[in-house]
Scaffold this motif. Structure first.
Motif, PDB file in Angstrom:
ATOM      1  N   ILE A 110     -18.627  15.068   2.082  1.00 23.32           N
ATOM      2  CA  ILE A 110     -18.616  15.599   3.454  1.00 23.32           C
ATOM      3  C   ILE A 110     -18.112  14.529   4.414  1.00 23.32           C
ATOM      4  CG2 ILE A 110     -20.071  16.413   5.371  1.00 23.32           C
ATOM      5  CD1 ILE A 110     -21.812  17.817   3.194  1.00 23.32           C
ATOM      6  N   VAL A 111     -18.615  13.310   4.270  1.00 22.54           N
ATOM      7  CA  VAL A 111     -18.119  12.217   5.114  1.00 22.54           C
ATOM      8  C   VAL A 111     -16.626  12.038   4.887  1.00 22.54           C
ATOM      9  CG1 VAL A 111     -18.214   9.720   5.516  1.00 22.54           C
ATOM     10  CG2 VAL A 111     -20.334  11.047   5.333  1.00 22.54           C
ATOM     11  N   ASP A 112     -16.204  12.033   3.633  1.00 22.09           N
ATOM     12  CA  ASP A 112     -14.790  11.815   3.330  1.00 22.09           C
ATOM     13  C   ASP A 112     -13.900  12.901   3.924  1.00 22.09           C
ATOM     14  OD1 ASP A 112     -15.541   9.522   1.989  1.00 22.09           O
ATOM     15  OD2 ASP A 112     -15.026  10.261  -0.008  1.00 22.09           O
ATOM     16  N   VAL A 113     -14.308  14.174   3.808  1.00 22.21           N
ATOM     17  CA  VAL A 113     -13.467  15.236   4.360  1.00 22.21           C
ATOM     18  C   VAL A 113     -13.447  15.180   5.886  1.00 22.21           C
ATOM     19  CG1 VAL A 113     -15.147  17.165   4.432  1.00 22.21           C
ATOM     20  CG2 VAL A 113     -12.719  17.634   4.103  1.00 22.21           C
ATOM     21  N   MET A 114     -14.592  14.871   6.486  1.00 22.15           N
ATOM     22  CA  MET A 114     -14.624  14.817   7.951  1.00 22.15           C
ATOM     23  C   MET A 114     -13.844  13.618   8.487  1.00 22.15           C
ATOM     24  SD  MET A 114     -18.360  16.182   9.010  1.00 22.15           S
ATOM     25  CE  MET A 114     -18.722  17.932   8.976  1.00 22.15           C
ATOM     26  N   VAL A 115     -13.896  12.488   7.800  1.00 20.53           N
ATOM     27  CA  VAL A 115     -13.081  11.337   8.212  1.00 20.53           C
ATOM     28  C   VAL A 115     -11.599  11.660   8.017  1.00 20.53           C
ATOM     29  CG1 VAL A 115     -12.485   8.938   7.681  1.00 20.53           C
ATOM     30  CG2 VAL A 115     -14.882   9.604   7.878  1.00 20.53           C
ATOM     31  N   THR A 116     -11.268  12.346   6.943  1.00 20.44           N
ATOM     32  CA  THR A 116      -9.874  12.735   6.711  1.00 20.44           C
ATOM     33  C   THR A 116      -9.372  13.614   7.849  1.00 20.44           C
ATOM     34  OG1 THR A 116     -10.152  12.587   4.310  1.00 20.44           O
ATOM     35  CG2 THR A 116      -8.298  13.905   5.117  1.00 20.44           C
ATOM     36  N   ILE A 117     -10.146  14.609   8.212  1.00 24.00           N
ATOM     37  CA  ILE A 117      -9.757  15.508   9.312  1.00 24.00           C
ATOM     38  C   ILE A 117      -9.616  14.719  10.614  1.00 24.00           C
ATOM     39  CG2 ILE A 117     -10.483  17.466  10.734  1.00 24.00           C
ATOM     40  CD1 ILE A 117     -11.922  18.496   8.092  1.00 24.00           C
ATOM     41  N   GLY A 118     -10.585  13.880  10.919  1.00 24.25           N
ATOM     42  CA  GLY A 118     -10.532  13.093  12.146  1.00 24.25           C
ATOM     43  C   GLY A 118      -9.367  12.122  12.156  1.00 24.25           C
ATOM     44  N   ALA A 119      -9.150  11.436  11.048  1.00 25.64           N
ATOM     45  CA  ALA A 119      -8.076  10.444  10.975  1.00 25.64           C
ATOM     46  C   ALA A 119      -6.706  11.104  11.129  1.00 25.64           C
ATOM     47  CB  ALA A 119      -8.148   9.679   9.658  1.00 25.64           C
ATOM     48  N   TYR A 120      -6.514  12.228  10.476  1.00 24.04           N
ATOM     49  CA  TYR A 120      -5.207  12.866  10.570  1.00 24.04           C
ATOM     50  C   TYR A 120      -5.006  13.593  11.891  1.00 24.04           C
ATOM     51  CZ  TYR A 120      -3.320  10.918   6.454  1.00 24.04           C
ATOM     52  OH  TYR A 120      -2.809   9.998   5.574  1.00 24.04           O
ATOM     53  N   ASN A 121      -6.074  13.917  12.587  1.00 26.46           N
ATOM     54  CA  ASN A 121      -5.917  14.356  13.973  1.00 26.46           C
ATOM     55  C   ASN A 121      -5.408  13.189  14.811  1.00 26.46           C
ATOM     56  OD1 ASN A 121      -6.615  17.170  14.989  1.00 26.46           O
ATOM     57  ND2 ASN A 121      -8.166  16.849  13.406  1.00 26.46           N
ATOM     58  N   MET A 122      -5.923  11.983  14.562  1.00 25.60           N
ATOM     59  CA  MET A 122      -5.418  10.798  15.252  1.00 25.60           C
ATOM     60  C   MET A 122      -3.928  10.627  14.949  1.00 25.60           C
ATOM     61  SD  MET A 122      -6.394   6.760  14.654  1.00 25.60           S
ATOM     62  CE  MET A 122      -5.669   6.719  13.008  1.00 25.60           C
ATOM     63  N   VAL A 123      -3.571  10.701  13.684  1.00 30.12           N
ATOM     64  CA  VAL A 123      -2.174  10.524  13.286  1.00 30.12           C
ATOM     65  C   VAL A 123      -1.290  11.544  13.995  1.00 30.12           C
ATOM     66  CG1 VAL A 123      -0.535  10.646  11.360  1.00 30.12           C
ATOM     67  CG2 VAL A 123      -2.761   9.525  11.033  1.00 30.12           C
TER      68      VAL A 123
ATOM     69  N   THR B 225      -5.266   3.942   4.430  1.00 28.44           N
ATOM     70  CA  THR B 225      -5.285   3.629   2.997  1.00 28.44           C
ATOM     71  C   THR B 225      -6.617   4.060   2.394  1.00 28.44           C
ATOM     72  OG1 THR B 225      -3.666   1.860   3.167  1.00 28.44           O
ATOM     73  CG2 THR B 225      -5.159   1.773   1.280  1.00 28.44           C
ATOM     74  N   ALA B 226      -7.710   3.816   3.095  1.00 23.69           N
ATOM     75  CA  ALA B 226      -9.019   4.262   2.603  1.00 23.69           C
ATOM     76  C   ALA B 226      -9.060   5.781   2.513  1.00 23.69           C
ATOM     77  CB  ALA B 226     -10.138   3.741   3.508  1.00 23.69           C
ATOM     78  N   VAL B 227      -8.566   6.453   3.526  1.00 21.70           N
ATOM     79  CA  VAL B 227      -8.571   7.925   3.524  1.00 21.70           C
ATOM     80  C   VAL B 227      -7.736   8.460   2.364  1.00 21.70           C
ATOM     81  CG1 VAL B 227      -7.806   9.979   4.799  1.00 21.70           C
ATOM     82  CG2 VAL B 227      -9.076   8.175   5.978  1.00 21.70           C
ATOM     83  N   ARG B 228      -6.585   7.875   2.134  1.00 22.11           N
ATOM     84  CA  ARG B 228      -5.698   8.399   1.092  1.00 22.11           C
ATOM     85  C   ARG B 228      -6.076   7.934  -0.306  1.00 22.11           C
ATOM     86  NH1 ARG B 228      -0.146   8.342   2.177  1.00 22.11           N
ATOM     87  NH2 ARG B 228       0.075   9.117   0.068  1.00 22.11           N
ATOM     88  N   ASN B 229      -6.568   6.708  -0.458  1.00 22.84           N
ATOM     89  CA  ASN B 229      -6.726   6.142  -1.805  1.00 22.84           C
ATOM     90  C   ASN B 229      -8.163   5.910  -2.253  1.00 22.84           C
ATOM     91  OD1 ASN B 229      -3.919   6.056  -1.951  1.00 22.84           O
ATOM     92  ND2 ASN B 229      -3.831   3.988  -1.146  1.00 22.84           N
TER      93      ASN B 229
ATOM     94  N   LEU C  31     -12.560  13.276  -2.341  1.00 24.51           N
ATOM     95  CA  LEU C  31     -11.975  14.612  -2.474  1.00 24.51           C
ATOM     96  C   LEU C  31     -10.810  14.557  -3.452  1.00 24.51           C
ATOM     97  CD1 LEU C  31     -11.648  15.814   1.225  1.00 24.51           C
ATOM     98  CD2 LEU C  31     -13.335  16.546  -0.459  1.00 24.51           C
ATOM     99  N   PRO C  32     -10.643  15.589  -4.244  1.00 25.35           N
ATOM    100  CA  PRO C  32      -9.432  15.643  -5.059  1.00 25.35           C
ATOM    101  C   PRO C  32      -8.196  15.579  -4.159  1.00 25.35           C
ATOM    102  CG  PRO C  32     -11.004  17.317  -5.764  1.00 25.35           C
ATOM    103  CD  PRO C  32     -11.535  16.723  -4.485  1.00 25.35           C
ATOM    104  N   ALA C  33      -7.159  14.926  -4.635  1.00 29.75           N
ATOM    105  CA  ALA C  33      -5.954  14.710  -3.826  1.00 29.75           C
ATOM    106  C   ALA C  33      -5.382  16.019  -3.294  1.00 29.75           C
ATOM    107  CB  ALA C  33      -4.901  13.964  -4.647  1.00 29.75           C
TER     108      ALA C  33
ATOM    109  N   GLN D 156       0.814  -1.221   0.000  1.00 34.24           N
ATOM    110  CA  GLN D 156       0.000   0.000   0.000  1.00 34.24           C
ATOM    111  C   GLN D 156       0.847   1.271   0.000  1.00 34.24           C
ATOM    112  OE1 GLN D 156      -3.228   0.372  -0.465  1.00 34.24           O
ATOM    113  NE2 GLN D 156      -3.474  -1.827  -0.596  1.00 34.24           N
ATOM    114  N   ARG D 157       1.998   1.236   0.642  1.00 31.56           N
ATOM    115  CA  ARG D 157       2.761   2.471   0.886  1.00 31.56           C
ATOM    116  C   ARG D 157       4.131   2.494   0.233  1.00 31.56           C
ATOM    117  NH1 ARG D 157      -0.328   5.585   3.635  1.00 31.56           N
ATOM    118  NH2 ARG D 157      -1.956   4.588   4.774  1.00 31.56           N
ATOM    119  N   GLY D 158       4.577   1.358  -0.280  1.00 25.73           N
ATOM    120  CA  GLY D 158       5.880   1.319  -0.924  1.00 25.73           C
ATOM    121  C   GLY D 158       7.040   1.027   0.010  1.00 25.73           C
ATOM    122  N   ARG D 159       6.803   1.167   1.304  1.00 29.56           N
ATOM    123  CA  ARG D 159       7.849   0.911   2.304  1.00 29.56           C
ATOM    124  C   ARG D 159       7.197   0.838   3.679  1.00 29.56           C
ATOM    125  NH1 ARG D 159      10.311   5.906   4.868  1.00 29.56           N
ATOM    126  NH2 ARG D 159       8.750   7.513   4.565  1.00 29.56           N
ATOM    127  N   VAL D 160       7.971   0.388   4.658  1.00 29.80           N
ATOM    128  CA  VAL D 160       7.530   0.421   6.046  1.00 29.80           C
ATOM    129  C   VAL D 160       8.200   1.650   6.658  1.00 29.80           C
ATOM    130  CG1 VAL D 160       7.405  -0.798   8.248  1.00 29.80           C
ATOM    131  CG2 VAL D 160       7.304  -2.100   6.112  1.00 29.80           C
TER     132      VAL D 160
END
Length: 171
Positions: free
Chosen positions: A147-160, A50-54, A58-60, A24-28
């Protein structure tokens, strides 16, 4: 870094999970090397991110601008440095990236949609709640899935970013 990374290939029981991450990421990456200390968390993390990024509608470029803003707001240097090159490859300009660099205000160069999504990012990251007027603005630009995708992206990257900062990764 507060937790020692697991070197890829050093634990045979992690080989399958490492292969999935590499596929998925090309490396560890160093982040995943730390996550490998808890294989179930590493697996779940990889699936979600992976779901959030791929698989995001939303446009990348928009997705990456949101991720960068989360990193700025949370002081997550590792996340910021990892996503600036991705944002540039996705079409973001250095001017737009620079507009996100001050956690206290937005700079110039953002479109109306970008400004709205960054304002949403700020609200969700700082206050969790999204004011009705801001949601109405978001809704005027995006459909339900976006809207779901952007809000999950924001939430997920807050976790990260919270994980990275708590473990002092990127110092």
């Amino acid at each position: 870094m507060r937790i020692a990374p697991i070197q890829p290939g050093s634990k045979p029981e992690l080989a399958e999970l490492e292969a999935v991450i590499i596929a998925q990421r090309g490396r560890v990456s160093p982040l995943y090397q730390v996550l490998l200390n808890s294989p179930p968390m590493a697996h779940g993390w990889e699936q979600l991110l992976t779901a959030v990024r791929n698989r995001n509608t939303l446009p990348a470029e928009l997705r990456e601008l949101v991720i960068i803003r989360v990193a700025v707001l949370n002081g997550a240097t590792y996340e910021y440095e990892a996503h600036v090159p991705i944002a540039l490859r996705a079409g973001a300009t250095q001017e737009k990236i620079n507009a996100l660099g001050d956690p206290d205000k937005l700079g110039s160069g953002l479109s109306e949609l970008e400004h709205t999504l960054i304002t949403l990012t700020d609200a969700m990251t700082r206050n969790i709640k999204v004011p009705a007027e801001l949601y109405k603005q978001v809704r005027s630009h995006l459909d339900e899935r976006q809207i779901v995708d952007v809000m999950v992206t924001i939430g997920a990257y807050n976790m990260v970013s919270r994980f990275l900062v708590a473990l002092e990764m990127g110092h």
